[in-house]
Each structure stands twice: as C-alpha cells, then as structure tokens.
Design an enzyme around this catalytic site. Sequence first.
Site, PDB file in Angstrom:
ATOM      1  N   CYS A   3       0.868  -1.193   0.000  1.00 32.71           N
ATOM      2  CA  CYS A   3       0.000   0.000   0.000  1.00 32.71           C
ATOM      3  C   CYS A   3       0.903   1.241   0.000  1.00 32.71           C
ATOM      4  CB  CYS A   3      -0.987  -0.026   1.159  1.00 32.71           C
ATOM      5  SG  CYS A   3      -0.232  -0.020   2.798  1.00 32.71           S
ATOM      6  N   ARG A   9      -3.409  -0.719   5.360  1.00 31.97           N
ATOM      7  CA  ARG A   9      -3.980  -1.797   4.545  1.00 31.97           C
ATOM      8  C   ARG A   9      -3.058  -3.002   4.375  1.00 31.97           C
ATOM      9  NH1 ARG A   9      -5.263   2.207  -0.270  1.00 31.97           N
ATOM     10  NH2 ARG A   9      -3.323   3.037   0.627  1.00 31.97           N
ATOM     11  N   ASP A 119      -8.129   3.832   1.149  1.00 33.08           N
ATOM     12  CA  ASP A 119      -7.205   4.227   2.203  1.00 33.08           C
ATOM     13  C   ASP A 119      -8.015   4.648   3.439  1.00 33.08           C
ATOM     14  OD1 ASP A 119      -5.385   5.443   3.813  1.00 33.08           O
ATOM     15  OD2 ASP A 119      -4.523   6.714   2.253  1.00 33.08           O
TER      16      ASP A 119
HETATM   17  P1  4NP Z   1      -1.841   2.757   4.119  1.00 30.47           P
HETATM   18  O1  4NP Z   1      -2.504   4.077   4.722  1.00 30.47           O
HETATM   19  O2  4NP Z   1      -1.289   3.122   2.763  1.00 30.47           O
HETATM   20  O3  4NP Z   1      -2.979   1.808   4.025  1.00 30.47           O
HETATM   21  O4  4NP Z   1      -0.754   2.331   5.092  1.00 30.47           O
HETATM   22  C1  4NP Z   1      -1.842   5.301   4.767  1.00 30.47           C
HETATM   23  C2  4NP Z   1      -1.072   5.606   5.864  1.00 30.47           C
HETATM   24  C3  4NP Z   1      -0.446   6.834   5.935  1.00 30.47           C
HETATM   25  C4  4NP Z   1      -0.576   7.742   4.913  1.00 30.47           C
HETATM   26  C5  4NP Z   1      -1.345   7.428   3.812  1.00 30.47           C
HETATM   27  C6  4NP Z   1      -1.960   6.193   3.747  1.00 30.47           C
HETATM   28  N1  4NP Z   1       0.054   9.009   4.988  1.00 30.47           N
HETATM   29  O5  4NP Z   1      -0.139   9.831   4.074  1.00 30.47           O
HETATM   30  O6  4NP Z   1       0.795   9.269   5.950  1.00 30.47           O
END
Ligand code: 4NP
Length: 151
Positions: A3, A9, A119
């Site tokens: 991800c 995720r 997300d």
């Molecule tokens: P992930 O979620 O991609 O599912 O781990 C996110 C976690 C942090 C961020 C974006 C998505 N961020 O911009 O910090």
Amino acid sequence: MVCLGNICRSPLAEGILRQKITERNLEVEVHSSGTSNYHISESADSRMISTARRHGIDISNHKARQFVVNDFDYYDKIYVMDGQNFRNVSRLARNDEDRSKVQLIMNVVEPASHFEVPDPYYSGNDGFELVFKMLDEACEKIADNIETKKR
Ligand code: 4NP
C-alpha cells in the site's frame, strides 16, 4: 502486499493471508511494504491493530518498510491496494516479468473490476472494518488459489 504507508492496509492483508496460509498448512512467505518512505520502521496504525485484533489477528509486531526493486526478485506475486500503488510499483519494474507480478488485490475477487481498497487513514472506524471485509474476501480467494495449485 503493498500500500502507500505500510501501516494500514498492507499490514492487515499480510496478517490475514498469513493466518489463512497457516490454517491450511501451506508453505508460503507473506510480507508487506509501502511505496512511500513516510512511516518506515513504524508500527501499524493503532486503529488497524485493534481492527485486526477484533478478528483474531495479531499485527502488533509489524514494522513498516518501503518497497524496493529487489522485491521483484524475491516475490512471485505483488498485490497492491489501489491504482496509485499500482502505478508506483509498476514504475519500478525493470521488465515485463516484473510488471506481470503486480496485481490489484480486489481483481482476485472480481477479475478486471479494478476495485480499490480505500485508504482508511483519514476515515472513521467504519473505514477500517470495510478494509478488513474486503481484504478477508481477497485473501480467502488467494489462499484457495494457492491450495488448488498445490493439489
Ligand atoms: P496505508 O494508509 O497506505 O494503508 O498504510 C496510509 C497511511 C499513511 C498515509 C497514507 C496512507 N500518509 O499519508 O501518511
């Protein structure tokens, strides 16, 4: 499992698939990473740790890492959560073989649907539960496919 941040995720996807693999006595290595360097070495998001725990999955030992080109050599399959992850990983591909390993995870459930796992970072608890449901369905199918191939 890939991800953006590797704190929501993909750590959950890793935990779910690893549990299904273990339950079925299959021998498959499952890991996860993020395309960004935003959260390297951090634990999974506490909301995702709680969501996983509610479903009997422990991801409390997870430490975020960034996807690297060498991952194409080590892994047979690279499941990404959304189109942005798909583009980011595909950009690092060195050849067609690398590119052929990258797949949107929800296409496993509904081929060519291009559904994205949303997300949940800026969403409420519902977002985390929805992600669990989607990834549980996808990982069940992945485990089925691995088991069928083994037979
Ligand atoms: P992930 O979620 O991609 O599912 O781990 C996110 C976690 C942090 C961020 C974006 C998505 N961020 O911009 O910090």
